[in-house]
Design a protein around this motif. Structure first.
Motif, PDB file in Angstrom:
ATOM      1  N   PHE A  16       0.822  -1.225   0.000  1.00 36.98           N
ATOM      2  CA  PHE A  16       0.000   0.000   0.000  1.00 36.98           C
ATOM      3  C   PHE A  16       0.850   1.266   0.000  1.00 36.98           C
ATOM      4  CE2 PHE A  16      -2.894  -3.275   1.230  1.00 36.98           C
ATOM      5  CZ  PHE A  16      -4.033  -2.955   0.521  1.00 36.98           C
ATOM      6  N   ASN A  17       2.152   1.088  -0.201  1.00 35.51           N
ATOM      7  CA  ASN A  17       3.064   2.227  -0.292  1.00 35.51           C
ATOM      8  C   ASN A  17       2.878   3.179   0.902  1.00 35.51           C
ATOM      9  OD1 ASN A  17       5.069   3.608  -1.479  1.00 35.51           O
ATOM     10  ND2 ASN A  17       3.740   4.778  -2.876  1.00 35.51           N
ATOM     11  N   ASP A  18       2.834   2.593   2.079  1.00 35.80           N
ATOM     12  CA  ASP A  18       2.579   3.375   3.299  1.00 35.80           C
ATOM     13  C   ASP A  18       3.907   3.889   3.860  1.00 35.80           C
ATOM     14  OD1 ASP A  18       2.053   4.345   5.828  1.00 35.80           O
ATOM     15  OD2 ASP A  18       0.570   2.808   6.296  1.00 35.80           O
ATOM     16  N   GLU A  19       4.201   5.144   3.582  1.00 34.67           N
ATOM     17  CA  GLU A  19       5.497   5.696   4.002  1.00 34.67           C
ATOM     18  C   GLU A  19       5.553   5.920   5.504  1.00 34.67           C
ATOM     19  OE1 GLU A  19       6.479   9.065   1.629  1.00 34.67           O
ATOM     20  OE2 GLU A  19       6.644   7.840  -0.188  1.00 34.67           O
ATOM     21  N   GLU A  20       4.387   6.028   6.107  1.00 39.03           N
ATOM     22  CA  GLU A  20       4.361   6.304   7.541  1.00 39.03           C
ATOM     23  C   GLU A  20       4.731   5.070   8.379  1.00 39.03           C
ATOM     24  OE1 GLU A  20       1.161   7.742  10.702  1.00 39.03           O
ATOM     25  OE2 GLU A  20       0.562   8.104   8.647  1.00 39.03           O
ATOM     26  N   LEU A  21       4.475   3.907   7.815  1.00 44.82           N
ATOM     27  CA  LEU A  21       4.674   2.667   8.579  1.00 44.82           C
ATOM     28  C   LEU A  21       6.178   2.394   8.746  1.00 44.82           C
ATOM     29  CD1 LEU A  21       3.108   0.261   9.826  1.00 44.82           C
ATOM     30  CD2 LEU A  21       3.158  -0.826   7.572  1.00 44.82           C
ATOM     31  N   THR A  22       6.595   2.248  10.014  1.00 47.88           N
ATOM     32  CA  THR A  22       8.019   2.117  10.345  1.00 47.88           C
ATOM     33  C   THR A  22       8.209   0.998  11.359  1.00 47.88           C
ATOM     34  OG1 THR A  22       8.101   4.519  10.274  1.00 47.88           O
ATOM     35  CG2 THR A  22      10.020   3.443  11.216  1.00 47.88           C
ATOM     36  N   PRO A  23       9.276   0.212  11.233  1.00 49.50           N
ATOM     37  CA  PRO A  23       9.507  -0.788  12.275  1.00 49.50           C
ATOM     38  C   PRO A  23      10.125  -0.163  13.527  1.00 49.50           C
ATOM     39  CG  PRO A  23      11.256  -0.891  10.625  1.00 49.50           C
ATOM     40  CD  PRO A  23      10.282   0.164  10.159  1.00 49.50           C
ATOM     41  N   VAL A  24       9.730  -0.664  14.680  1.00 49.80           N
ATOM     42  CA  VAL A  24      10.440  -0.346  15.931  1.00 49.80           C
ATOM     43  C   VAL A  24      10.861  -1.705  16.474  1.00 49.80           C
ATOM     44  CG1 VAL A  24      10.334   0.711  18.209  1.00 49.80           C
ATOM     45  CG2 VAL A  24       8.984   1.681  16.342  1.00 49.80           C
ATOM     46  N   SER A  25      12.153  -2.007  16.319  1.00 49.47           N
ATOM     47  CA  SER A  25      12.589  -3.371  16.659  1.00 49.47           C
ATOM     48  C   SER A  25      12.670  -3.547  18.174  1.00 49.47           C
ATOM     49  CB  SER A  25      13.950  -3.669  16.021  1.00 49.47           C
ATOM     50  OG  SER A  25      14.944  -2.889  16.640  1.00 49.47           O
ATOM     51  N   GLY A  26      12.437  -4.773  18.615  1.00 49.77           N
ATOM     52  CA  GLY A  26      12.506  -5.083  20.043  1.00 49.77           C
ATOM     53  C   GLY A  26      13.072  -6.467  20.248  1.00 49.77           C
ATOM     54  N   GLN A  27      14.139  -6.532  21.063  1.00 49.51           N
ATOM     55  CA  GLN A  27      14.770  -7.840  21.312  1.00 49.51           C
ATOM     56  C   GLN A  27      14.277  -8.434  22.632  1.00 49.51           C
ATOM     57  OE1 GLN A  27      18.907  -8.327  20.452  1.00 49.51           O
ATOM     58  NE2 GLN A  27      19.255  -9.731  22.172  1.00 49.51           N
ATOM     59  N   LEU A  28      14.005  -9.724  22.609  1.00 50.65           N
ATOM     60  CA  LEU A  28      13.658 -10.461  23.828  1.00 50.65           C
ATOM     61  C   LEU A  28      14.644 -11.615  23.994  1.00 50.65           C
ATOM     62  CD1 LEU A  28       9.773 -10.790  23.462  1.00 50.65           C
ATOM     63  CD2 LEU A  28      11.013  -9.193  24.915  1.00 50.65           C
ATOM     64  N   SER A  29      15.006 -11.894  25.230  1.00 52.45           N
ATOM     65  CA  SER A  29      15.899 -13.020  25.528  1.00 52.45           C
ATOM     66  C   SER A  29      15.135 -13.927  26.478  1.00 52.45           C
ATOM     67  CB  SER A  29      17.175 -12.519  26.189  1.00 52.45           C
ATOM     68  OG  SER A  29      17.707 -11.451  25.426  1.00 52.45           O
ATOM     69  N   CYS A  30      15.065 -15.198  26.123  1.00 54.90           N
ATOM     70  CA  CYS A  30      14.178 -16.113  26.866  1.00 54.90           C
ATOM     71  C   CYS A  30      14.958 -17.013  27.813  1.00 54.90           C
ATOM     72  CB  CYS A  30      13.400 -16.951  25.854  1.00 54.90           C
ATOM     73  SG  CYS A  30      12.325 -18.151  26.627  1.00 54.90           S
ATOM     74  N   LEU A  31      14.572 -16.966  29.090  1.00 53.35           N
ATOM     75  CA  LEU A  31      15.171 -17.834  30.108  1.00 53.35           C
ATOM     76  C   LEU A  31      14.329 -19.084  30.268  1.00 53.35           C
ATOM     77  CD1 LEU A  31      15.780 -15.612  33.275  1.00 53.35           C
ATOM     78  CD2 LEU A  31      17.558 -16.731  31.957  1.00 53.35           C
ATOM     79  N   ILE A  32      14.953 -20.177  30.669  1.00 55.72           N
ATOM     80  CA  ILE A  32      14.224 -21.402  31.000  1.00 55.72           C
ATOM     81  C   ILE A  32      13.162 -21.064  32.063  1.00 55.72           C
ATOM     82  CG2 ILE A  32      14.478 -23.685  32.095  1.00 55.72           C
ATOM     83  CD1 ILE A  32      17.398 -23.643  31.040  1.00 55.72           C
ATOM     84  N   PRO A  33      11.934 -21.597  31.933  1.00 51.73           N
ATOM     85  CA  PRO A  33      10.912 -21.266  32.942  1.00 51.73           C
ATOM     86  C   PRO A  33      11.365 -21.650  34.356  1.00 51.73           C
ATOM     87  CG  PRO A  33       9.952 -22.522  31.121  1.00 51.73           C
ATOM     88  CD  PRO A  33      11.421 -22.509  30.902  1.00 51.73           C
ATOM     89  N   GLN A  34      10.902 -20.879  35.313  1.00 55.15           N
ATOM     90  CA  GLN A  34      11.221 -21.142  36.729  1.00 55.15           C
ATOM     91  C   GLN A  34       9.871 -21.131  37.438  1.00 55.15           C
ATOM     92  OE1 GLN A  34      14.311 -18.401  38.025  1.00 55.15           O
ATOM     93  NE2 GLN A  34      13.797 -18.814  40.161  1.00 55.15           N
ATOM     94  N   THR A  35       9.376 -22.305  37.784  1.00 55.50           N
ATOM     95  CA  THR A  35       7.978 -22.469  38.199  1.00 55.50           C
ATOM     96  C   THR A  35       7.500 -21.448  39.231  1.00 55.50           C
ATOM     97  OG1 THR A  35       8.703 -24.746  38.199  1.00 55.50           O
ATOM     98  CG2 THR A  35       6.371 -24.389  38.574  1.00 55.50           C
ATOM     99  N   GLU A  36       8.373 -21.154  40.208  1.00 49.92           N
ATOM    100  CA  GLU A  36       7.916 -20.279  41.298  1.00 49.92           C
ATOM    101  C   GLU A  36       7.890 -18.797  40.881  1.00 49.92           C
ATOM    102  OE1 GLU A  36      10.769 -21.745  41.045  1.00 49.92           O
ATOM    103  OE2 GLU A  36      12.415 -20.605  41.933  1.00 49.92           O
ATOM    104  N   VAL A  37       8.524 -18.460  39.771  1.00 50.55           N
ATOM    105  CA  VAL A  37       8.526 -17.054  39.326  1.00 50.55           C
ATOM    106  C   VAL A  37       7.329 -16.832  38.411  1.00 50.55           C
ATOM    107  CG1 VAL A  37       9.786 -15.294  38.012  1.00 50.55           C
ATOM    108  CG2 VAL A  37      11.015 -16.799  39.576  1.00 50.55           C
ATOM    109  N   GLN A  38       6.344 -16.122  38.935  1.00 49.43           N
ATOM    110  CA  GLN A  38       5.078 -15.938  38.205  1.00 49.43           C
ATOM    111  C   GLN A  38       4.693 -14.475  38.172  1.00 49.43           C
ATOM    112  OE1 GLN A  38       3.542 -18.194  36.547  1.00 49.43           O
ATOM    113  NE2 GLN A  38       4.496 -20.053  37.299  1.00 49.43           N
ATOM    114  N   TYR A  39       5.684 -13.593  38.088  1.00 49.82           N
ATOM    115  CA  TYR A  39       5.350 -12.170  38.100  1.00 49.82           C
ATOM    116  C   TYR A  39       6.055 -11.456  36.954  1.00 49.82           C
ATOM    117  CZ  TYR A  39       9.829 -11.851  40.650  1.00 49.82           C
ATOM    118  OH  TYR A  39      11.147 -11.953  41.020  1.00 49.82           O
TER     119      TYR A  39
END
Ligand SMILES: Cc1cc2nc3c(=O)[nH]c(=O)nc-3n(C[C@H](O)[C@H](O)[C@H](O)COP(=O)(O)OP(=O)(O)OC[C@H]3O[C@@H](n4cnc5c(N)ncnc54)[C@H](O)[C@@H]3O)c2cc1C
Length: 385
Positions: free
Chosen positions: A310-333
């Motif tokens: 659609f040739n949308d010049e306004e549309l721009t990426p804002v990149s975001g990095q996530l790093s994933c840790l192994i789940p820790q059952t008691e950490v739920q916040y």
């Protein structure tokens, strides 16, 4: 209230007395009861510490938020004999607003006489829109380049954040505010209906710990929470030093909603198929490809993919990095501090996240992960308990 008054008022006085009598006879009984009033003894919220080290990081991802300074595109345009209803460009709030802007798109579709509808895109926005159309009796086919997990929506944090990078308030028209509010309220109601369903959405405690009260970030164009809508989720409560285990001066707690992304998308996609929806892998490269579709009404939920078509010049990426840790059952916040945050989901604990405006590069950076791990390690090592 002192400790003695507390025991009397809560009716624990006699228990304490009994315990005292017994403990004077046997020292083992005393140690057996020592932990019984663990919370009372400590006097502050017990929050499990996150175990952080680089070797517990199992995945790093970079997702591109589809940002538009004027806010998501939600207008309708006529292309030949096709009616295109746009629903893309949600920035950092696409998960949260998906049902709300989907509902706005649905109303526009229902204003036409057509009931066989094409939805372009199978991200969180496309899936929500397709489900809402089905609920209104439409026959829906999703045409998409990719399906979950190979979409931007899979690379999100997954928290209720309807105002995150949703627009640049200095550019957005004043009327966008009420459109956003309508979408936010609709989405919020919808998420209440999803709570408790296979854990796809849940309430969690969210702590924020800063050395001083953080300034509102709304003024930063693609960088912050632009609007507020009080009353939908509980307000942040400031905790006194005695009430929390962090070293920081300014600590708040509130309840917030999170979305367990992989199960959430699967749940809704399964529902879509169960209600007779079809998904076709089909890349739209140019407007003629849309013209060739059999449906006369097309809802465009292609996220950043809408830009070249659609040739949308306004549309721009804002990149975001996530790093994933192994789940820790008691950490739920969920936790926020300067330069880092984390959220505990079913599939892992996601650390992040940054935002680089205009960046198309999706290569994860080891330095970014190390930076976030180091900040959070320090917070955890300084925690009481
Ligand atoms: C790091 C990060 C954290 C985030 N955290 C949150 C959060 O906590 N809460 C929140 O609400 N939001 C969050 N977001 C924002 C949210 O993820 C996005 O706004 C949302 O995923 C956009 O959804 P979408 O369905 O529009 O796009 P997408 O998920 O990108 O889906 C687009 C769909 O269109 C298809 N498509 C694209 N181009 C074409 C084409 N040419 N032809 C056919 N099909 C095409 C794709 O294959 C895909 O199926 C975050 C984003 C990032 C990157």
């Amino acid at each position: 209230m002192n400790r003695r008054d507390f025991f009397q008022k809560t009716g624990l006085g006699s228990l304490a007395l009994t315990t005292g009598v017994v403990s004077s006879c046997t020292s083992t009984t005393q140690s057996q009861f020592a932990d019984k009033h663990f919370h009372i003894n400590r006097g502050y919220h017990q929050i499990p510490k996150l175990r952080l080290s680089m070797d517990r990081i199992v995945k790093e991802t970079v997702g591109l938020r589809p940002f538009r300074a004027s806010g998501p595109r939600l207008d309708t345009e006529q292309l030949g004999n096709k009616t295109i209803v746009h629903n893309y460009g949600h920035g950092g709030s696409g998960w949260s607003l998906s049902w709300g802007t989907g509902n706005i798109a649905r109303q526009k579709v229902l204003a036409t006489p057509e009931r066989k509808i094409a939805v372009l895109g199978c991200g969180t926005v496309g899936i929500a829109t397709a489900r809402l159309l089905q609920e209104s009796g439409c026959e829906v086919t999703i045409y998409t380049k990719d399906v979950p997990p190979n979409i931007t929506s899979n690379l999100a944090t997954g928290t209720w954040s309807p105002a995150s990078r949703v627009c640049d308030p200095t550019v957005a028209k004043p009327e966008f505010r009420s459109v956003w509010e309508e979408a936010t309220r609709f989405s919020h109601r919808r998420f209440q209906l999803l709570l408790g369903m296979d854990d796809i959405a849940a309430w969690v405690e969210e702590y924020s710990a800063f050395d001083e009260q953080p300034a509102r970030s709304g003024a930063v164009a693609a960088g912050g929470e632009v609007y507020e809508l009080p009353g939908l989720i509980p307000e942040r409560v400031r905790l006194s030093q005695k009430e929390h285990p962090f070293k920081a001066e300014y600590v708040t707690r509130r309840s917030n909603m999170i979305f367990n992304i992989p199960t959430y998308l699967r749940h809704h996609l399964n529902d879509f198929l169960m209600f007779g929806g079809k998904v076709k892998i089909h890349e739209i490269k140019k407007l003629e490809d849309i013209d060739a579709l059999p449906e006369k009404v097309v809802v465009n939920c292609m996220g950043l993919g809408a830009k070249p078509v659609f040739n949308d010049e306004e549309l721009t990426p804002v990149s975001g990095q996530l790093s994933c840790l192994i789940p820790q059952t008691e950490v739920q916040y969920k936790f926020n501090t300067k330069g880092a945050n984390f959220i505990a989901r079913k599939d892992g604990i996601y650390l992040g996240s940054n935002g680089i405006v205009g960046n198309w590069d999706t290569t994860p950076s080891k330095e970014q992960t190390e930076k976030v791990v180091t900040i959070l390690q320090k917070v955890m090592s300084e925690m009481r308990g």
